[in-house]
Design a protein around this motif. Structure first.
Motif, short mmCIF file in Angstrom:
data_model
loop_
_atom_site.label_atom_id
_atom_site.label_comp_id
_atom_site.label_asym_id
_atom_site.label_seq_id
_atom_site.Cartn_x
_atom_site.Cartn_y
_atom_site.Cartn_z
N GLY A 12 0.79 -1.22 0.00
CA GLY A 12 0.00 0.00 0.00
C GLY A 12 0.82 1.26 0.00
N SER A 16 1.24 -2.22 -4.43
CA SER A 16 -0.10 -2.60 -4.00
C SER A 16 -0.31 -4.09 -4.19
CB SER A 16 -1.16 -1.83 -4.80
OG SER A 16 -2.45 -2.25 -4.40
N ASP A 18 -3.05 -5.37 -2.46
CA ASP A 18 -4.40 -5.50 -1.91
C ASP A 18 -5.25 -6.49 -2.69
OD1 ASP A 18 -4.11 -3.88 0.24
OD2 ASP A 18 -5.32 -2.22 -0.50
#
Length: 212
Positions: A12, A16, A18
């Protein structure tokens, strides 16, 4: 300069992952009959694997033994690492690399402080190890964020006092860990925070212009 070192969270902040966490945890949630969406996924940011699992299991009507929890966590991590294999140097933008180079050229020590036990593998996939003087990850600590251990240990690895370091984070647990460790903190992004950080920046590329 106000700081002698910068300690970066990984997920993050520098890249990234996620989407990979979301997919891997979603399968776990489906297996245990627990709800899972972006809001729940946000609660897992900056939190250790086992603590993340407990958050998910809290939404299930079932009970699980320690052995079952270990199995679920291991299977999630296996799925996650398989997804991480898709990462390449292209997942760290050139502008982020330029920012890291500018900070290093200014004489700052750079370190990664991540609760993830996969940090070394992610940095390898990104071809990013050369930007950092030290990496402290989840394999090296006994307590995950919001405990400050990962940041204080990273500071020690580059030979600096915590007060001489700035932490760069995107999660509330990381902000709390930085404060507990006596460090200033720059927060990347717009996620809600429990208190105001030292700096708020859009992304890592804005850091050199903020502190140099």
């Amino acid at each position: 300069m106000k700081y002698k070192g910068i300690i970066f969270d990984l997920d993050g902040v520098l890249c990234s992952t996620d989407r990979f966490h979301f997919e891997a945890w979603k399968q776990t949630a489906e297996e245990v009959g627990a709800p899972f969406d972006e809001t729940i996924n946000m609660k897992l940011r900056g939190v250790s694997r086992m603590e993340s699992l407990e958050i998910i299991l809290s939404g299930s009507s079932k009970t699980f033994t320690d052995a079952e929890k270990e199995r679920l966590a291991t299977e999630k991590n296996d799925r996650y690492r398989n997804l991480l294999a898709q990462m390449s140097p292209a997942d760290m933008p050139a502008a982020v690399r330029d920012a890291l180079t500018a900070l290093h050229n200014a004489g700052l020590k750079l370190a990664v402080g991540s609760s993830s036990k996969n940090a070394a593998y992610i940095l390898e996939r990104l071809d990013a190890n050369r930007y950092f003087d030290a990496v402290c990850d989840g394999t090296m600590i006994a307590h995950s964020k919001p405990d400050p251990e990962v940041f204080t240990k990273a500071a020690a690895m580059v030979g600096l006092a915590p007060a001489d370091c700035l932490v760069v984070e995107d999660a509330a647990a990381g902000l709390e860990a930085a404060r507990a460790g006596g460090m200033d903190c720059a927060i990347v992004g717009t996620a809600p925070m429990p208190f105001e950080p030292t700096y708020h920046i859009q992304d890592v590329t804005k850091l050199p212009g903020t502190i140099l």
